[in-house]
Design a protein around this motif. Structure first.
Motif, PDB file in Angstrom:
ATOM      1  N   GLY A  94      88.722   5.670 -56.174  1.00 47.34           N
ATOM      2  CA  GLY A  94      88.545   5.571 -57.616  1.00 47.34           C
ATOM      3  C   GLY A  94      89.648   6.266 -58.377  1.00 47.34           C
ATOM      4  O   GLY A  94      90.288   7.176 -57.866  1.00 47.34           O
ATOM      5  N   VAL A  95      89.879   5.798 -59.616  1.00 45.72           N
ATOM      6  CA  VAL A  95      90.906   6.400 -60.462  1.00 45.72           C
ATOM      7  C   VAL A  95      90.230   7.232 -61.539  1.00 45.72           C
ATOM      8  O   VAL A  95      89.282   6.777 -62.177  1.00 45.72           O
ATOM      9  CB  VAL A  95      91.787   5.317 -61.124  1.00 45.72           C
ATOM     10  CG1 VAL A  95      92.857   5.953 -62.014  1.00 45.72           C
ATOM     11  CG2 VAL A  95      92.440   4.449 -60.067  1.00 45.72           C
ATOM     12  N   GLY A  96      90.699   8.438 -61.738  1.00 48.39           N
ATOM     13  CA  GLY A  96      90.106   9.334 -62.731  1.00 48.39           C
ATOM     14  C   GLY A  96      90.994   9.525 -63.943  1.00 48.39           C
ATOM     15  O   GLY A  96      91.688   8.607 -64.366  1.00 48.39           O
ATOM     16  N   ARG A  97      91.011  10.761 -64.448  1.00 49.04           N
ATOM     17  CA  ARG A  97      91.684  10.982 -65.729  1.00 49.04           C
ATOM     18  C   ARG A  97      93.202  11.066 -65.569  1.00 49.04           C
ATOM     19  O   ARG A  97      93.707  11.366 -64.489  1.00 49.04           O
ATOM     20  CB  ARG A  97      91.141  12.257 -66.378  1.00 49.04           C
ATOM     21  CG  ARG A  97      91.535  13.485 -65.638  1.00 49.04           C
ATOM     22  CD  ARG A  97      90.695  14.688 -66.037  1.00 49.04           C
ATOM     23  NE  ARG A  97      91.074  15.788 -65.162  1.00 49.04           N
ATOM     24  CZ  ARG A  97      91.931  16.745 -65.512  1.00 49.04           C
ATOM     25  NH1 ARG A  97      92.446  16.771 -66.701  1.00 49.04           N
ATOM     26  NH2 ARG A  97      92.253  17.694 -64.649  1.00 49.04           N
ATOM     27  N   GLN A  98      93.871  10.854 -66.672  1.00 50.58           N
ATOM     28  CA  GLN A  98      95.326  11.001 -66.679  1.00 50.58           C
ATOM     29  C   GLN A  98      95.673  12.485 -66.772  1.00 50.58           C
ATOM     30  O   GLN A  98      95.147  13.189 -67.622  1.00 50.58           O
ATOM     31  CB  GLN A  98      95.908  10.249 -67.871  1.00 50.58           C
ATOM     32  CG  GLN A  98      97.425  10.342 -67.917  1.00 50.58           C
ATOM     33  CD  GLN A  98      98.067   9.217 -68.703  1.00 50.58           C
ATOM     34  OE1 GLN A  98      97.395   8.480 -69.410  1.00 50.58           O
ATOM     35  NE2 GLN A  98      99.384   9.084 -68.579  1.00 50.58           N
ATOM     36  N   ILE A  99      96.571  12.958 -65.893  1.00 48.45           N
ATOM     37  CA  ILE A  99      96.907  14.386 -65.918  1.00 48.45           C
ATOM     38  C   ILE A  99      98.341  14.648 -66.339  1.00 48.45           C
ATOM     39  O   ILE A  99      98.726  15.778 -66.549  1.00 48.45           O
ATOM     40  CB  ILE A  99      96.660  15.061 -64.546  1.00 48.45           C
ATOM     41  CG1 ILE A  99      97.337  14.271 -63.419  1.00 48.45           C
ATOM     42  CG2 ILE A  99      95.189  15.235 -64.284  1.00 48.45           C
ATOM     43  CD1 ILE A  99      97.280  14.979 -62.085  1.00 48.45           C
ATOM     44  N   GLY A 100      99.120  13.622 -66.474  1.00 44.24           N
ATOM     45  CA  GLY A 100     100.495  13.873 -66.895  1.00 44.24           C
ATOM     46  C   GLY A 100     101.132  12.631 -67.483  1.00 44.24           C
ATOM     47  O   GLY A 100     100.811  11.506 -67.091  1.00 44.24           O
ATOM     48  N   GLU A 389      83.237   7.186 -61.910  1.00 37.38           N
ATOM     49  CA  GLU A 389      84.537   7.269 -62.579  1.00 37.38           C
ATOM     50  C   GLU A 389      84.450   6.703 -63.992  1.00 37.38           C
ATOM     51  O   GLU A 389      85.365   6.839 -64.786  1.00 37.38           O
ATOM     52  CB  GLU A 389      85.594   6.465 -61.816  1.00 37.38           C
ATOM     53  CG  GLU A 389      85.864   6.943 -60.415  1.00 37.38           C
ATOM     54  CD  GLU A 389      86.381   8.356 -60.382  1.00 37.38           C
ATOM     55  OE1 GLU A 389      87.076   8.742 -61.318  1.00 37.38           O
ATOM     56  OE2 GLU A 389      86.049   9.076 -59.420  1.00 37.38           O
ATOM     57  N   LYS A 390      83.353   6.014 -64.251  1.00 35.88           N
ATOM     58  CA  LYS A 390      83.232   5.264 -65.500  1.00 35.88           C
ATOM     59  C   LYS A 390      83.483   6.105 -66.751  1.00 35.88           C
ATOM     60  O   LYS A 390      84.103   5.655 -67.686  1.00 35.88           O
ATOM     61  CB  LYS A 390      81.830   4.674 -65.590  1.00 35.88           C
ATOM     62  CG  LYS A 390      81.869   3.162 -65.451  1.00 35.88           C
ATOM     63  CD  LYS A 390      80.495   2.598 -65.650  1.00 35.88           C
ATOM     64  CE  LYS A 390      80.465   1.152 -65.237  1.00 35.88           C
ATOM     65  NZ  LYS A 390      79.164   0.743 -64.798  1.00 35.88           N
ATOM     66  N   SER A 391      82.938   7.336 -66.708  1.00 31.63           N
ATOM     67  CA  SER A 391      82.991   8.154 -67.905  1.00 31.63           C
ATOM     68  C   SER A 391      84.410   8.538 -68.309  1.00 31.63           C
ATOM     69  O   SER A 391      84.668   8.888 -69.441  1.00 31.63           O
ATOM     70  CB  SER A 391      82.183   9.433 -67.677  1.00 31.63           C
ATOM     71  OG  SER A 391      82.696  10.061 -66.517  1.00 31.63           O
ATOM     72  N   GLU A 392      85.363   8.456 -67.333  1.00 28.94           N
ATOM     73  CA  GLU A 392      86.708   8.955 -67.655  1.00 28.94           C
ATOM     74  C   GLU A 392      87.467   8.060 -68.608  1.00 28.94           C
ATOM     75  O   GLU A 392      87.655   6.914 -68.393  1.00 28.94           O
ATOM     76  CB  GLU A 392      87.522   9.103 -66.354  1.00 28.94           C
ATOM     77  CG  GLU A 392      87.024  10.184 -65.450  1.00 28.94           C
ATOM     78  CD  GLU A 392      87.104  11.572 -66.058  1.00 28.94           C
ATOM     79  OE1 GLU A 392      86.359  12.427 -65.622  1.00 28.94           O
ATOM     80  OE2 GLU A 392      87.894  11.773 -66.995  1.00 28.94           O
TER      81      GLU A 392
END
Ligand code: ADP
Ligand code: MG
Length: 392
Positions: A94-100, A389-392
């Motif tokens: 799964g893909v989560g939040r953007q960090i950079g 992961e949906k919430s991100e």
């Protein structure tokens, strides 16, 4: 750039088949004619056209009717192809939040099945530097989209190769996990970029560690070329990790000394400003707290260097000389001069070279990608993303 991975969930097998068909068509067309997409995709009963509409809706493709009716991938479309391939390989789920958001990349967290979080770097070469050129040049408008994908893929491949090689030589770098298209998966570095750090417990120790890395890199034949507070991560224990390698050059490069000195100067400048450090060379401010011996500024010529190391590492990774030249031409243009500079004859020449290189690339593009797409399981399989992961 927004990466709504929820869209992945709604994409069917046919959607990916058509997306892949456009990608394949882009090996020799900047805009892939609709009929060619249809032929490559091979869906029954005009199914391709319905799918194309869907892909357009999600901005995975761009529709171009200026010369003929056709399509090209957007970066988002390219992202999805890479993500899906890596998910199918089991690299992450799964893909989560953007960090950079880098100068020419987007970094996201991705999660593995067991909950381990990794970092995903999507290269976006041309987002800054090439776009400036592009807007001035009509004749490049259509050709450029192909180059973005090609160059971003090369940047990812080079970064991945170096990350692995540097790790093998015990440099403090993220662990290289996998690579596909323009996407590099690596371990998530704990801590923050140095630029965010206001205070250090042991600034001299950290400083020496960092300078030591630049010197040891040169001993191994390499210069980072963008070694600064944005590309050095530090954790609470003041452990250093260096990141961001696509622009590295060999110590045998004609401007090697300049790049080396610039990397060193960036560190001196940052430690001077941020941590009030003074060096012997700063004769006027000897009232500040910390002082470092003047010998700390290393001289490029005093270092015993292995001049063929870079070529060896890249060759071992399957990176061809031609690919190296293509990428270098692009990156060094950005390294050496401002992209906003006014047009002059020199930049005209550069673009000509760039375009003719691109011409050649059209036929040679991406043998790795070819192998990838021809593996039918990767085209057929569905992406499974983790629900939370949906919430991100
Ligand atoms: P760019 O080439 O666009 O400058 P970077 O590789 O420097 O991209 O990454 C941009 C930012 O993303 C970094 O400054 C850092 O904050 C974050 N980042 C990159 N790689 C990692 C990683 N492996 N772990 C944690 N954060 C990272
Ligand atoms: Mg960076």
């Amino acid at each position: 750039m927004k990466l709504d991975v929820n869209v992945l969930r709604y994409l069917s097998k046919d959607d990916f088949r058509v997306l892949t068909a456009v990608e394949m068509g882009m090996r020799n067309h900047e805009i892939v004619p609709s009929e060619l997409v249809d032929r490559i995709a091979g869906l029954k009963h005009g199914g391709t056209y319905k799918v194309l509409k869907n892909l357009l809706k999600y901005k995975l493709l761009h529709h171009d009717r200026s010369k003929y009716d056709g399509f090209r991938l957007t970066y988002l479309g390219y992202d999805f192809l890479a993500i899906k391939t890596l998910v199918n390989r089991g690299v992450f789920t799964g893909v989560g939040r953007q960090i950079g958001v880098g100068k020419e990349s987007d970094i996201f967290e991705v999660a593995q099945e067991d909950g381990t979080i990794l970092a995903m770097k999507l290269h976006r070469l041309g987002r800054t530097s090439f776009r400036a050129v592009k807007s001035k040049r009509d004749y490049l408008r259509h050709r450029s989209s192909f180059s973005w994908l090609y160059l971003s893929r090369l940047a990812a491949l080079k970064e991945f190769a170096f990350m692995k090689a540097l790790q093998e030589h015990d440099f403090p770098v993220p662990k290289a996990i996998d690579c596909n298209r323009h996407c590099v998966i690596m371990s998530l570095v704990q801590g923050y970029p140095m630029v965010q750090v206001k205070q250090l417990q042991n600034p001299e120790t950290v400083f020496e560690k960092i300078i030591g890395i630049v010197v040891r890199l040169a001993e191994h034949g390499l210069i980072h070329c963008d070694f600064n507070e944005f590309n050095i991560m530090i954790d609470d224990e003041e452990k250093i990790t260096m990141i961001d390698f696509p622009q590295m050059v060999s110590v045998s490069h004609q401007n090697a000394q300049m790049y080396f000195d610039r990397d060193i100067e960036c560190i001196f400048k940052f430690f001077r400003k941020r941590f009030n450090m003074t060096f012997q060379e700063d004769r006027d401010d000897d009232d500040t707290e910390v002082e470092v011996d003047e010998n700390s500024r290393p001289s490029f010529y005093d270092i015993t260097k292995d001049a063929n190391a870079l070529d060896r590492e890249l060759e071992a990774s399957g990176f061809t000389k031609k690919e190296q030249n293509d990428l270098d031409k692009f990156i060094e243009g950005g390294l050496e001069k401002s992209t906003d500079s006014d047009e002059d004859e020199e930049s005209d020449d550069e673009e000509q070279t760039f375009e003719s290189n691109e011409e050649r690339n059209l036929n040679e593009m991406n043998s790795l990608q070819l192998q990838e797409e021809n593996r039918s399981d990767e085209v057929e399989a569905e992406v499974e993303l983790d629900d939370n992961e949906k919430s991100e």
